[in-house]
Enzyme design. Structure first.
Site, PDB file in Angstrom:
ATOM      1  CG  ASN A 290       0.388  81.026  32.739  1.00  0.00           C
ATOM      2  OD1 ASN A 290       0.921  81.433  31.705  1.00  0.00           O
ATOM      3  ND2 ASN A 290       1.065  80.401  33.664  1.00  0.00           N
ATOM      4  NE  ARG A 292      -1.683  78.009  30.259  1.00  0.00           N
ATOM      5  CZ  ARG A 292      -0.898  77.497  31.184  1.00  0.00           C
ATOM      6  NH1 ARG A 292      -1.381  76.698  32.113  1.00  0.00           N
ATOM      7  NH2 ARG A 292       0.390  77.780  31.224  1.00  0.00           N
TER       8      ARG A 292
HETATM    9  P1  ADP Z   1       1.339  75.622  34.248  1.00  0.00           P
HETATM   10  O1  ADP Z   1       1.730  77.051  34.127  1.00  0.00           O
HETATM   11  O2  ADP Z   1      -0.103  75.323  34.222  1.00  0.00           O
HETATM   12  O3  ADP Z   1       2.096  74.918  35.275  1.00  0.00           O
HETATM   13  P2  ADP Z   1       2.958  74.580  32.174  1.00  0.00           P
HETATM   14  O4  ADP Z   1       3.871  75.705  31.860  1.00  0.00           O
HETATM   15  O5  ADP Z   1       3.493  73.369  32.828  1.00  0.00           O
HETATM   16  O6  ADP Z   1       1.694  75.106  32.876  1.00  0.00           O
HETATM   17  O7  ADP Z   1       2.188  74.180  30.858  1.00  0.00           O
HETATM   18  C1  ADP Z   1       1.019  73.404  30.889  1.00  0.00           C
HETATM   19  C2  ADP Z   1       0.998  72.551  29.670  1.00  0.00           C
HETATM   20  O8  ADP Z   1       0.909  73.354  28.522  1.00  0.00           O
HETATM   21  C3  ADP Z   1       2.234  71.716  29.497  1.00  0.00           C
HETATM   22  O9  ADP Z   1       1.839  70.521  28.917  1.00  0.00           O
HETATM   23  C4  ADP Z   1       3.097  72.560  28.577  1.00  0.00           C
HETATM   24  O10 ADP Z   1       3.967  71.748  27.845  1.00  0.00           O
HETATM   25  C5  ADP Z   1       2.045  73.204  27.711  1.00  0.00           C
HETATM   26  N1  ADP Z   1       2.368  74.561  27.276  1.00  0.00           N
HETATM   27  C6  ADP Z   1       2.425  75.673  28.018  1.00  0.00           C
HETATM   28  N2  ADP Z   1       2.680  76.744  27.271  1.00  0.00           N
HETATM   29  C7  ADP Z   1       2.778  76.300  26.010  1.00  0.00           C
HETATM   30  C8  ADP Z   1       3.011  76.934  24.744  1.00  0.00           C
HETATM   31  N3  ADP Z   1       3.177  78.242  24.631  1.00  0.00           N
HETATM   32  N4  ADP Z   1       3.056  76.163  23.648  1.00  0.00           N
HETATM   33  C9  ADP Z   1       2.873  74.849  23.757  1.00  0.00           C
HETATM   34  N5  ADP Z   1       2.614  74.182  24.900  1.00  0.00           N
HETATM   35  C10 ADP Z   1       2.579  74.900  26.010  1.00  0.00           C
HETATM   36 MG    MG Z   2       5.265  80.808  33.443  1.00  0.00          MG
END
Ligand code: ADP
Ligand code: MG
Ligand code: ADP
Length: 447
Positions: A290, A292
């Site tokens: 990821n 970010r």
């Molecule tokens: P983390 O890996 O930071 O725990 P999440 O998978 O929970 O992140 O995603 C963080 C936020 O970004 C959430 O609100 C999720 O719905 C959104 N998100 C993550 N990936 C995508 C994507 N490819 N498209 C749209 N929204 C995404």
């Molecule tokens: Mg993942």
């Protein structure tokens, strides 16, 4: 140092970024949709620009309006937060072309890692262990059959552009393959506008363990230990913690070094996370990177004492990392709970509405990252996460007790929340014992 940051996001992460900027003396610009004119991020920033109507496509995903807002306010940089445009390589490229610093890695790296199938290929070549599966993406159903047979069931079919737990499907036997193949392809097309898919061996009873990294633009990189995000519902994280109960010093070093190899192979700069699955024999496999800041970054901040968002800002300013690997000494135990406005009894249906009464917990070792306040109306169009409670204790037992105490104290009325559901998890005997895997919530009938 950067002079003025435009925060291209909303909710608690936008507030989190604005706070970090303010502490560093950097000016901030909030962008907001018509639904967010009273939002906390809009109120806290030095300046705020409306970028369009409520639907994300017209506002928080509206690249043109966001770049115009940056020009208008003379922002020299943009922090994308998570979700929205944070992993959009085109956006990062346009920022660069507009002479605006994108606070994150280069658009080339975002592009490379954004395709999970290509990312795996790169990791494999860098000798980072990966989950076995297809070499690259699958061309058609026939190829899917051949690869699934070779890999051996159960397998997972995954969207290459996937994220947020979407576009993933478990296939336990051959008879299910064709339907699942079509469903994932369709979901990938609809959700990510990209129907590229790949196949992975299904790792049985895994733990999700990820490594936080920081890399500067001068080739220095460190890892900040791990986060365990095994407690998931539908492949989405619910509770996160650091350290992990399955990672000892030796495994931490091995995974940390693999993560650094990954960073170097990708020529990565800024904060990033390498996600791994760990099987019951403590083998670990790269799953995705990821590129970010992540939702669960605070647990790492609590145990390391490092403010990851501030480090992102320093890295983007061109500074060198101020510490080396031997300076990173995680201390104690941290847990994060994601508080969502949703109703677990109604299949976790989102529960937008006006918050009538709000009392957040406090006390030693309790941190609240949120964007809501009494009288605030949660709009129905965005993510249901409204707050994160993060605790820090001397050890895991203390952290669990502190979190239970904090959840007990929390009063949110006017909307439904998942607080009782979170409490049940923390109170579960197998969770307390560290005896669980990614199927925990289902297996224990917690949802
Ligand atoms: P983390 O890996 O930071 O725990 P999440 O998978 O929970 O992140 O995603 C963080 C936020 O970004 C959430 O609100 C999720 O719905 C959104 N998100 C993550 N990936 C995508 C994507 N490819 N498209 C749209 N929204 C995404
Ligand atoms: Mg993942
Ligand atoms: P996303 O991009 O949506 O975050 P990931 O590839 O990170 O998707 O996977 C999300 C979750 O799905 C993982 O944390 C894990 O629980 C489960 N998962 C993904 N791939 C596998 C696999 N090969 N075997 C077992 N579980 C998996």
């Amino acid at each position: 140092m950067l002079n003025k940051v435009l925060v291209a996001n909303r909710g608690e992460i936008a507030v989190r970024i604005i706070r970090a900027c303010r502490e560093l003396g950097i000016k901030t610009v909030a962008v907001y949709s018509e639904a967010d004119k009273d939002a906390l991020h809009t109120r806290l920033a030095d300046e705020a620009v409306c970028i369009g109507p409520a639907p994300s496509k017209k506002s928080y995903l509206n690249i043109k309006n966001i770049l115009e807002a940056a020009c208008l306010t003379h922002a020299d940089s943009i922090h994308p937060g998570f979700g929205f445009l944070s992993e959009n390589a085109d956006f990062a490229k346009m920022c660069e072309e507009s002479n605006i610093k994108f606070i994150g890695p280069s658009y080339k790296v975002i592009d490379l890692m954004g395709n999970k199938s290509n990312a795996k290929a790169l990791m494999k070549s860098a000798k980072v262990p990966v989950v076995t599966g297809s070499e690259g993406s699958i061309k058609g159903y026939k190829e899917a059959c051949e690869i699934a047979d070779k890999v051996g069931y159960p397998i997972m079919i995954k969207a290459a552009a996937g994220g947020g737990g979407k576009g993933i499907r478990l296939v336990t036997k051959k008879e299910e393959l064709e339907d699942s193949y079509n469903i994932v392809k369709q979901e990938a097309k609809v959700s990510f506008n990209d129907d590229e898919i790949y196949i992975e061996k299904f790792i049985e009873n895994p733990r999700h363990v990820e490594i936080q990294v920081l890399a500067d633009e001068h080739g220095n990189a460190v890892y900040l230990g791990e986060r365990d995000c095994t407690v998931q519902r539908r492949n989405q994280k619910v509770i996160e913690e650091s350290p992990s109960t399955v990672v000892d010093d030796k495994l931490r070093k091995k995974m940390g070094e693999a993560a650094i190899n990954a960073v170097k192979a990708a020529k990565y700069a800024n904060a990033g996370t390498i996600e791994f699955l760990v099987d019951k024999n403590k083998n670990f496999y790269f799953m995705e990177m990821n590129t970010r800041i992540q939702v669960e970054h605070p647990v790492t901040e609590m145990v390391t004492g490092i403010d990851i968002v501030k480090e992102q800002l320093r890295i983007a300013s061109g500074e060198k990392l101020r510490f080396s690997q031997s300076d990173i000494k995680p201390k104690g135990h941290s847990i994060e709970c994601r508080i969502n406005a949703e109703c677990p009894e109604k299949g976790f249906m989102p529960s937008p509405g006006t918050i009538k009464e709000l009392l957040f917990p406090g006390g030693n070792g309790v941190r609240i990252d949120t964007s809501v306040y009494t009288g605030y109306t949660i709009p129905p169009v965005y993510d249901s996460m409204i707050a994160k409670i993060i605790v820090h204790g001397e050890n895991r037992e203390e952290a669990i007790n502190k979190m239970k105490r904090a959840l007990d104290e929390c009063v949110i009325s006017g909307v439904d929340t998942n607080i009782d559901f979170l409490y049940k998890i923390l109170d579960n005997e197998n969770f307390v014992k560290g005896n669980y895997d990614t199927s925990f919530i289902k297996k224990e009938n917690l949802a």
